[in-house]
Design a protein around this motif. Structure first.
Motif, PDB file in Angstrom:
ATOM      1  N   ASP A  83      -7.247  16.503   4.871  1.00 38.01           N
ATOM      2  CA  ASP A  83      -6.008  15.736   4.706  1.00 38.01           C
ATOM      3  C   ASP A  83      -5.756  14.852   5.922  1.00 38.01           C
ATOM      4  OD1 ASP A  83      -5.613  16.846   2.284  1.00 38.01           O
ATOM      5  OD2 ASP A  83      -3.919  18.131   2.845  1.00 38.01           O
ATOM      6  N   GLU A 142       3.211  -0.589  15.814  1.00 39.52           N
ATOM      7  CA  GLU A 142       1.896  -0.652  16.458  1.00 39.52           C
ATOM      8  C   GLU A 142       1.321  -2.058  16.396  1.00 39.52           C
ATOM      9  OE1 GLU A 142      -0.551   3.369  15.956  1.00 39.52           O
ATOM     10  OE2 GLU A 142       0.301   2.685  14.070  1.00 39.52           O
ATOM     11  N   PRO A 170      -9.564   5.492   5.104  1.00 40.58           N
ATOM     12  CA  PRO A 170      -8.150   5.388   4.717  1.00 40.58           C
ATOM     13  C   PRO A 170      -7.600   4.001   5.075  1.00 40.58           C
ATOM     14  CG  PRO A 170      -8.543   7.353   6.068  1.00 40.58           C
ATOM     15  CD  PRO A 170      -9.795   6.552   6.100  1.00 40.58           C
ATOM     16  N   THR A 171      -6.861   3.441   4.156  1.00 40.30           N
ATOM     17  CA  THR A 171      -6.267   2.124   4.388  1.00 40.30           C
ATOM     18  C   THR A 171      -5.185   2.244   5.457  1.00 40.30           C
ATOM     19  OG1 THR A 171      -6.585   1.795   2.043  1.00 40.30           O
ATOM     20  CG2 THR A 171      -5.256   0.156   3.181  1.00 40.30           C
ATOM     21  N   ALA A 172      -5.183   1.308   6.377  1.00 43.33           N
ATOM     22  CA  ALA A 172      -4.193   1.342   7.454  1.00 43.33           C
ATOM     23  C   ALA A 172      -2.792   1.187   6.876  1.00 43.33           C
ATOM     24  CB  ALA A 172      -4.482   0.229   8.447  1.00 43.33           C
ATOM     25  N   GLU A 173      -1.798   1.637   7.644  1.00 50.53           N
ATOM     26  CA  GLU A 173      -0.411   1.508   7.180  1.00 50.53           C
ATOM     27  C   GLU A 173      -0.055   0.050   6.924  1.00 50.53           C
ATOM     28  OE1 GLU A 173       2.775   4.351   8.793  1.00 50.53           O
ATOM     29  OE2 GLU A 173       1.284   4.175  10.399  1.00 50.53           O
ATOM     30  N   TYR A 225       3.307   8.030  18.324  1.00 51.96           N
ATOM     31  CA  TYR A 225       3.780   7.793  16.958  1.00 51.96           C
ATOM     32  C   TYR A 225       2.886   8.480  15.930  1.00 51.96           C
ATOM     33  CZ  TYR A 225       4.007   5.288  12.520  1.00 51.96           C
ATOM     34  OH  TYR A 225       4.059   4.980  11.184  1.00 51.96           O
ATOM     35  N   ARG A 226       1.571   8.258  16.074  1.00 52.33           N
ATOM     36  CA  ARG A 226       0.656   8.768  15.060  1.00 52.33           C
ATOM     37  C   ARG A 226       0.583  10.293  15.067  1.00 52.33           C
ATOM     38  NH1 ARG A 226      -4.693   6.419  16.140  1.00 52.33           N
ATOM     39  NH2 ARG A 226      -3.886   5.645  18.108  1.00 52.33           N
ATOM     40  N   ARG A 277       3.649  11.627  13.295  1.00 51.76           N
ATOM     41  CA  ARG A 277       3.537  11.483  11.833  1.00 51.76           C
ATOM     42  C   ARG A 277       2.564  12.502  11.256  1.00 51.76           C
ATOM     43  NH1 ARG A 277       4.666   7.063   8.912  1.00 51.76           N
ATOM     44  NH2 ARG A 277       4.346   8.580   7.257  1.00 51.76           N
ATOM     45  N   GLU A 318       1.743   4.701  23.373  1.00 52.80           N
ATOM     46  CA  GLU A 318       2.900   4.708  22.467  1.00 52.80           C
ATOM     47  C   GLU A 318       2.434   4.898  21.026  1.00 52.80           C
ATOM     48  OE1 GLU A 318       1.903   2.065  24.159  1.00 52.80           O
ATOM     49  OE2 GLU A 318       1.930   0.242  22.947  1.00 52.80           O
ATOM     50  N   SER A 319       1.253   4.354  20.722  1.00 53.28           N
ATOM     51  CA  SER A 319       0.717   4.494  19.379  1.00 53.28           C
ATOM     52  C   SER A 319       0.269   5.937  19.121  1.00 53.28           C
ATOM     53  CB  SER A 319      -0.429   3.498  19.207  1.00 53.28           C
ATOM     54  OG  SER A 319      -1.274   3.887  18.182  1.00 53.28           O
ATOM     55  N   LEU A 354      -7.909  13.595   7.972  1.00 54.49           N
ATOM     56  CA  LEU A 354      -8.859  12.474   8.013  1.00 54.49           C
ATOM     57  C   LEU A 354      -8.603  11.461   6.905  1.00 54.49           C
ATOM     58  CD1 LEU A 354     -12.018  14.527   8.941  1.00 54.49           C
ATOM     59  CD2 LEU A 354     -11.112  12.619  10.281  1.00 54.49           C
ATOM     60  N   ALA A 355      -7.811  11.842   5.913  1.00 59.34           N
ATOM     61  CA  ALA A 355      -7.503  10.906   4.830  1.00 59.34           C
ATOM     62  C   ALA A 355      -6.238  10.094   5.125  1.00 59.34           C
ATOM     63  CB  ALA A 355      -7.341  11.650   3.514  1.00 59.34           C
ATOM     64  N   THR A 356      -5.599  10.350   6.248  1.00 62.78           N
ATOM     65  CA  THR A 356      -4.410   9.573   6.600  1.00 62.78           C
ATOM     66  C   THR A 356      -4.823   8.290   7.305  1.00 62.78           C
ATOM     67  OG1 THR A 356      -4.171  10.484   8.831  1.00 62.78           O
ATOM     68  CG2 THR A 356      -3.124  11.705   7.033  1.00 62.78           C
ATOM     69  N   PRO A 357      -3.918   7.344   7.376  1.00 67.02           N
ATOM     70  CA  PRO A 357      -4.257   6.103   8.101  1.00 67.02           C
ATOM     71  C   PRO A 357      -4.090   6.242   9.618  1.00 67.02           C
ATOM     72  CG  PRO A 357      -2.188   5.848   6.897  1.00 67.02           C
ATOM     73  CD  PRO A 357      -2.640   7.258   6.687  1.00 67.02           C
ATOM     74  N   PHE A 358      -3.933   7.458  10.119  1.00 68.11           N
ATOM     75  CA  PHE A 358      -3.590   7.588  11.545  1.00 68.11           C
ATOM     76  C   PHE A 358      -4.790   7.687  12.472  1.00 68.11           C
ATOM     77  CE2 PHE A 358       0.091   9.315   9.147  1.00 68.11           C
ATOM     78  CZ  PHE A 358       0.860   8.178   9.290  1.00 68.11           C
ATOM     79  N   GLU A 359      -5.937   7.363  11.966  1.00 70.45           N
ATOM     80  CA  GLU A 359      -7.149   7.262  12.769  1.00 70.45           C
ATOM     81  C   GLU A 359      -7.407   8.502  13.619  1.00 70.45           C
ATOM     82  OE1 GLU A 359      -7.421   3.530  14.754  1.00 70.45           O
ATOM     83  OE2 GLU A 359      -7.212   2.411  12.892  1.00 70.45           O
ATOM     84  N   GLY A 374      -5.637   5.412  -1.622  1.00 66.32           N
ATOM     85  CA  GLY A 374      -5.350   5.088  -0.232  1.00 66.32           C
ATOM     86  C   GLY A 374      -6.573   4.848   0.629  1.00 66.32           C
ATOM     87  N   PHE A 375      -7.674   4.459   0.011  1.00 67.60           N
ATOM     88  CA  PHE A 375      -8.907   4.209   0.768  1.00 67.60           C
ATOM     89  C   PHE A 375      -9.429   2.802   0.504  1.00 67.60           C
ATOM     90  CE2 PHE A 375      -8.812   8.804   0.246  1.00 67.60           C
ATOM     91  CZ  PHE A 375      -9.208   9.271   1.494  1.00 67.60           C
ATOM     92  N   ARG A 432     -12.707  13.028  -2.476  1.00 69.74           N
ATOM     93  CA  ARG A 432     -11.649  12.733  -1.504  1.00 69.74           C
ATOM     94  C   ARG A 432     -11.834  13.522  -0.221  1.00 69.74           C
ATOM     95  NH1 ARG A 432      -7.124  14.908   0.249  1.00 69.74           N
ATOM     96  NH2 ARG A 432      -5.458  13.535   0.992  1.00 69.74           N
ATOM     97  N   ARG A 437     -14.399  12.011   1.746  1.00 65.91           N
ATOM     98  CA  ARG A 437     -14.165  10.591   1.908  1.00 65.91           C
ATOM     99  C   ARG A 437     -15.409   9.774   1.542  1.00 65.91           C
ATOM    100  NH1 ARG A 437     -12.940  13.367   5.755  1.00 65.91           N
ATOM    101  NH2 ARG A 437     -14.462  12.474   7.188  1.00 65.91           N
TER     102      ARG A 437
END
Lengths: 388, 431, 477
Positions: free
Chosen positions: A204, C300, C228-231, A241-242, A245, A237-238, A206-211, C140-141, C116, C119
């Motif tokens: 989960d 960001e 994953p697609t960025a925010e 935030y990440r 989240r 700061e990033s 790794l599937a987020t956009p939070f790198e 979301g990818f 998923r 990935r």
């Protein structure tokens, strides 16, 4: 076997190999010899690249560094650190695990495709290797790739040699693409998760956009509860935030809380270098490459074998430490059955190095490719045997 | 790309035009990706780039059309999705029109194909004949299973299945024409739509009346010519075009503001009159003027100040007809109007792909047409709409034959929101 | 005069055409086999239209098994094979030959599996690049490599050419995003390379296969890494009065430790061409423009852009324009990605693809302008500034053979220049037939012979995509 060659130049190496083509002498190729016999024990005269040393090109603004194969990794990393850059794939140091001494070299890193925790996000050593020079089994000096990242000119012999463990030739110079060192890092840890839940949490994350730049699971041992770790890197700061989240999003799996910088770094070294698996803790050590969705079944097998386990790369890499009674071959067969790709990293001195080959057609191809570089099989006989 | 036409060939204006089009194509292949038939077949012969290449070969070498080339050109829907995609500005529409007229001149189709095309050309553009044919069609419905057995019978079957089941819809009250209007427009009466759904133009008149726009009657106009034009019958198409121009011309000289079109398929053709008649000295300028005045109803209304709707949030899936989005490049106007009128508008996934209607395509190519319809209906249903809105009668008939979700003309929903009658088919779901 | 030679068709093959077609008809249904001249016309070239050859036959199989049967059939008959994806190669990678059968994968366009947790997505290779991203977008990818032709080009072609794109500065090229493939070898044998895991141990034949331009086998299935697609993502446009300033700005951004998702450069002619098509709001009164995109949350993105803008200001930027909406962002990228096609509105072109060390940008741009002007031609420049991958578009008139010869000569000079400054002939389009004869400038004979021996390990008779990538004399080995 007692012969040790330390060629001082590419030309000298080429000449040595040309001579051997006539005498039938075989070579066991080494960098700093810190990795023991992973991939199989090589027979032959020892040939080390440590005489080929020095950074040959470093352009920080182009994010590229080139060094002769025997250059100590530490020297390369120091030069990069000086300009705020790094090797993106966080290479593993095998010395703790294998009890070896010596100095890891940049060439061996390329030859064995050695990556660490950041591999899951940033890619492997192979992904960042953009150029090589090598001496093939005919004693010819060959180059492939170069110093630019985008390069599709001709066949990609660079990627082929990354991970070939010196079976195709002796690398003499390697060029890596590098990245800026992140300004800061935050490690989130959750304690006490069960294996299955931990792996789902990592997937989960790794599937987020939070790198997420690294994702690992260390099983409970002795009095210590299990630890599930994820790392975020970037501008501070990033990162703040990440990571915030992320811990919200993962809350239903468990409490993911930031750990101190030092503890975080220590944990990632622990994961990346697999020190917990050193003797005498484990009699034999396997690394298993597997699709993360199949990782739970490997962990379940490990439990059955009473093996010590650790998962890195979000479940894509699983370390398995077997006790003295367990059969390495049976463990490998079980892993393969579950869709994993096992590789022996250490085993008892009297055991052969078992290997699961890729099937006849692919092995045939491998043999022909090997012959295209090294027709007389001078290099590292015995290594990657099932593939060649 | 490179072309090989002789000076003699280039003396012909149509060839000259096609050469110019071919020269601008760089064969990049982007068009293949958005072509409905390529999407279905994965075969370049059924893609714009492939067809352009087949046409180029045929024209350069002055070859009569071969059976194979005809097959692949016939499969083209003329949806013009490729023109929206093309970065090089290749005018595929004019090129394929040229190819179709070349086919018509140099290729003899099998008898049943010729017959069907002749029948379609003789009926569809003429409302009274079409109305009679529909009655026959309804009577013929029980025979549909038998039709599969005769040559070209699959097409007859397709034709019969397109006949509306419940007879023709009723028409709402027409507005009393307001006295003296400062804005005066004409509405294209056209042909098939007039028969299948006269309510569309009635709704249009009601909306315009509320906005104070006067509608001038045009007694002698008729089919725009698109139906025959797409079958390669260029001369016949020009006859229709000239007749319409003659009908509108006195009104234009009298200060007509716009020619309103409520079927986007017709709009695309009328907007092309200027090109079609470019070689006709008597009509050249008039035709260009007509094309310049042609407006889709949504395009026209978008420039006016419509009242804001009540926000009933009926969910409307907006299906953009190809002739609307690709042929006329009208994309956002209809959606803007619907939103303003208070509807919750949904975009349809793969919205750029044709529903398979494409004029007479669903009769002439029933296989492709029904596959495209099913794909379209599945995409529409994914948005879970209460109603489907579109701006072309062909799409309404085509999509309507594949789903239970009611499908209406955009203007009917606008009219309803402004106080008009409940659109046909929406009685059940009207709030 | 076009300068690239094709081998003389093998009469012993063309004479047996009927027999070969009959054999093919035995393994695929009629609708998958194209043999009429009229029909094969659509397959006689790719996006390098200056070169065209009619194939012996075209086959469009519908499964890996059919590809295997066709390959085995060609192998048995001793017939060459030219693999084809969507035919969007700018290097002539898919151009047929009279004695060769074209095998196209365009009917193989299904998504086979989406995992998923790992990935990854497994697809047939005739699927288009953009369709892969579309398939995983709801989850979301996205699939990262994004060649400009992504709308149309296939994953098979991408694997063949190791395609890149504007966004590979951050996410890598095709070879960094493929985990495993199913390949049909020249004798019809079906093998799997790599797998569904990262870095499967053993000899990395997968890495060798990617970018091998259809010379080692035909890839029919692939397992791809998805991200994953960025925010959010937002590009900024910078206009400069000189290319040198723009180049220096790029170097300074990287030196500051920032790796944007994409950094694209366009010169004045390219800006004008693309703006005319995409109406993206590009500044028309500048000599050079950079499109720089960063990703993340709004805050960001704001922070990253503030850093980047400060650097640009220190390098004399004259116009700064941030995208204000998703629509604007789409238009900005549409303009950039349509650059090649949009050039078709102005003139015919050939597109170069050399890569240079980014430090050499100012020098190379200046020399490049001189070279093209020396041939009396015009050039429009678009390129991936972050990684030095140049795309000079040399404009010419395809109906004037001399003009075409001049354009090709100018192109060759530019590519030699790229190699001289430490770069390479091709960054992402592949060698194809176009750069085949220049390979000797980048490689020694020993280098090339090594590659040829590796190629021969897969296909000793050079039946797969022959007369491409390697100089023709390579056939002797």
């Amino acid at each position: 076997m007692s012969t040790l060659y330390v060629p001082a130049s590419e030309d000298e190496l080429a000449e040595l190999v040309s001579r051997a083509a006539g005498t039938g002498e075989r070579f066991a190729i080494r960098g700093g010899a810190t990795r023991g016999a992973i991939g199989g024990r090589a027979e032959g005269s020892e040939l080390t690249t440590t005489g080929l040393s020095g950074i040959t090109l470093y352009e920080p603004a182009e994010m590229v560094i080139a060094a002769r194969a025997g250059t100590p990794l530490a020297e390369v990393e120091a030069a990069l650190a000086d300009k705020g850059q790094m090797l993106p794939f966080e290479p593993m140091d095998h010395r703790g695990l294998l009890g070896t001494e010596g100095t890891p070299t940049i060439g061996a890193l390329a030859a064995a495709n050695i990556s660490g925790p950041r591999r899951v996000a940033a890619g492997s050593a192979r992904d960042h290797l953009i150029g090589i020079r090598m001496v093939n089994g005919r004693g010819e000096i060959i180059k492939s790739g170069g110093r630019v990242t985008k390069n599709v000119t001709g066949l990609d012999l660079v990627k082929l040699n990354a991970g070939a463990c010196g079976t195709l030739g002796v690398l003499t110079e390697v060029t890596f693409k590098v990245l800026p060192r992140p300004q800061s890092a935050v490690t989130l840890a959750a304690r006490g998760l069960a294996p299955e839940g931990a792996l789902t949490a990592l997937a989960d994350a790794l599937a987020t956009p939070f790198e997420v730049s690294a994702a690992a699971y260390i099983e409970a041992a002795d009095a210590e509860p299990s630890m599930t770790l994820v790392r975020i890197e970037g501008f501070s700061e990033s990162c703040a935030y990440r990571s915030e989240r992320l811990s919200e999003l993962l809350a239903h799996h468990g409490a993911f809380a930031p750990v101190g910088d030092e503890e975080g770094a220590k944990n990632w070294r622990r994961v990346g270098n697999a020190r917990d698996f050193a003797a005498p803790n484990c009699a034999a050590v396997l690394r298993v490459h597997v699709a993360p969705s199949k990782a739970p079944s490997i962990l379940e097998l490990a439990q059955r074998l009473e093996a010590r386990v650790m998962a890195d790369w979000g479940g894509g890499l699983i370390w398995l430490g077997l006790g003295a009674d367990a059969s390495v071959e049976a463990a490998m067969a079980g892993i393969a059955e579950r869709g994993g790709h096992p590789m022996v990293v250490r085993c008892a001195a009297d055991t052969d190095w078992p290997l699961i080959g890729p099937g006849r057609a692919v092995a045939e191809l491998g043999k022909r490719v090997k012959a295209a570089f090294d027709p007389q099989a001078l290099f590292n006989p015995g290594v990657l045997a099932g593939y060649l | 790309m490179q072309t090989q036409f002789s000076a003699a060939q280039l003396a012909d204006s149509q060839t000259r035009e096609s050469e110019k089009i071919l020269r601008s194509c760089v064969h990049c292949g982007f068009c293949t990706a958005t072509c409905p038939t390529y999407l279905l077949e994965g075969d370049e012969r059924d893609s714009p780039r492939g067809r352009i290449y087949l046409i180029k070969d045929m024209l350069e070498n002055d070859k009569p059309a071969s059976k194979e080339v005809v097959t692949h050109i016939d499969r083209c829907l003329s949806c013009l999705s490729c023109m929206t995609t093309c970065p090089s500005g290749v005018n595929y529409m004019h090129l394929v029109d040229h190819a179709r007229s070349h086919i018509e001149k140099t290729y003899r189709r099998p008898w049943h194909d010729r017959l069907l095309r002749r029948v379609l050309a003789a009926i569809l553009p003429y409302p009274s004949r079409f109305r009679a044919a529909l009655t026959l069609g309804r009577l013929g419905r029980p025979l549909a299973p038998l039709l599969g057995r005769v040559p070209g019978g699959d097409r007859l079957k397709a034709m019969v299945s397109l006949v509306p089941v419940g007879g023709l819809p009723r028409v709402g009250a027409e507005p009393a024409q307001q006295g003296s209007c400062t804005r005066r427009v004409a509405i294209l009466g056209g042909c098939a739509q007039k028969v299948l759904d006269p309510e569309i133009n009635a709704a249009t008149r009601r909306v315009l009346a509320r906005l104070g726009v006067g509608v001038v009657p045009v007694p002698d106009e008729g089919c725009c010519g698109a139906l025959v034009h797409h079958m390669g019958q260029e001369d016949k198409a020009l006859v229709f075009a000239r007749r319409n121009i003659d009908a509108w011309w006195p009104l234009i000289e009298d200060g007509l503001e716009a020619i309103i079109i409520t079927a986007s398929g017709c709009g695309t053709t009328i907007k092309d009159y200027g090109f079609m008649l470019r070689e006709d000295p008597a009509y050249r300028e008039k035709a260009a003027r007509v094309s310049a005045l042609a407006r889709d109803i949504t395009e026209y209304l978008d420039g006016l100040d419509l009242p804001e709707g009540r926000g009933d949030t009926l969910v409307v899936a907006y299906h953009s007809a190809c002739s609307m989005q690709h042929g006329q490049q009208i994309r956002d106007e209809p959606k803007r109007l619907l939103q303003r009128a208070g509807y919750a508008v949904r975009d349809v996934p793969e919205g750029h792909i044709c529903c398979g209607s494409a004029g007479t395509y669903n009769i002439l190519q029933p296989g492709f047409a029904s596959r495209l319809r099913d794909r379209k209906v599945a995409n529409i249903e994914r948005t879970k709409p209460d109603v489907i809105a579109t701006g072309n009668i062909g799409c309404m008939t085509q999509i309507g034959s594949g789903t239970d979700i009611p499908i209406v003309h955009t203007i009917a929903l606008i009219d309803w929101a402004m106080g008009g009658p409940v659109p046909n088919g929406l009685e059940r779901i009207a709030p | 005069m076009t300068h690239i030679q094709f081998p003389i068709p093998d009469m012993t093959i063309t004479d047996r055409r009927e027999e070969i077609i009959a054999a093919l008809a035995g393994v695929v249904p009629e609708e998958c086999l194209i043999v009429a001249t009229d029909q094969m016309r659509a397959f006689e070239t790719d996006a390098l239209t200056a070169y065209r050859r009619m194939p012996l036959a075209v086959v469009l199989p519908r499964s890996t098994e059919e590809v295997s049967a066709v390959m085995a059939c060609c192998h048995a008959a001793g017939v060459n094979v030219v693999p084809r994806g969507a035919g969007t190669s700018l290097a002539g990678g898919a151009i047929p030959q009279e004695d060769a059968v074209v095998i196209g994968v365009s009917k193989l366009n299904r998504v086979l599996d989406f995992d998923r947790k790992s990935r990854t997505i497994t697809v047939e290779t005739g699927i288009t690049n953009v369709a892969v991203s579309a398939a995983v977008a709801p989850e979301g990818f996205f699939y990262a490599p994004d060649p400009s032709s992504q709308l149309a080009c296939t994953i098979g072609g991408n694997i063949g050419m190791n395609s890149g794109g504007a966004h590979c500065l951050k996410y890598g090229v095709t070879s960094n995003n493929v985990l495993g493939v199913k390949v049909v070898l020249n004798d019809g044998t079906i093998i799997d390379l790599g797998g569904d895991a990262m870095d499967v141990p053993g000899l990395n034949l997968l890495g060798l296969l990617i970018g091998s331009e259809g010379q080692l086998g035909i890839v029919t299935e692939a397992t791809l890494r998805i991200i994953p697609t960025a925010e959010g993502a937002r590009p900024v446009l910078f206009g400069f009065d000189s290319s040198e300033e723009a180049g220096a700005c790029v170097a300074a951004i990287i030196a500051a430790g920032i790796v944007p998702v994409a950094m694209e450069f366009m010169d004045r002619p390219a800006i004008e061409i693309c703006e005319a098509f995409a109406k993206a709001g590009y500044p028309l009164d500048v000599e050079a423009m950079l499109i720089i995109e960063v990703e993340g949350s709004d805050a960001e993105v704001d922070a990253s852009l503030a850093r980047i803008i400060a650097i640009a200001e220190a390098h004399g930027v004259r116009v700064i324009k941030q995208s204000r909406s998703a629509l604007e962002t789409a238009q900005i990228w549409k303009g950039r990605k349509s650059a090649f096609g949009a050039t078709g509105r102005v003139a015919d072109y050939i597109c170069m693809d050399g890569t240079i060390p980014t430090g050499q940008l100012p020098f190379v741009l200046k020399r490049l302008g001189e070279i093209v002007a020396g041939y009396g031609l015009r050039v429009a420049n678009v390129f991936h500034a972050g990684d030095g991958n140049l795309h000079p578009l040399i404009l010419f008139d395809a109906n004037d053979p001399e003009d075409q010869a001049r354009a090709e000569a100018a192109g060759n000079d530019i590519l030699k220049l790229c190699v001289e400054v430490g770069g390479c002939l091709t960054g992402e389009h592949g060698v194809g037939i176009e750069k085949r004869d220049l390979m000797g400038f980048q490689f020694t004979k020993a280098d090339l012979d090594q590659q040829l021996r590796v190629r021969a390990a897969f296909d000793p008779d050079w039946r797969l995509n022959p007369a491409k990538v390697f100089p023709l004399e390579g056939r002797l080995i």
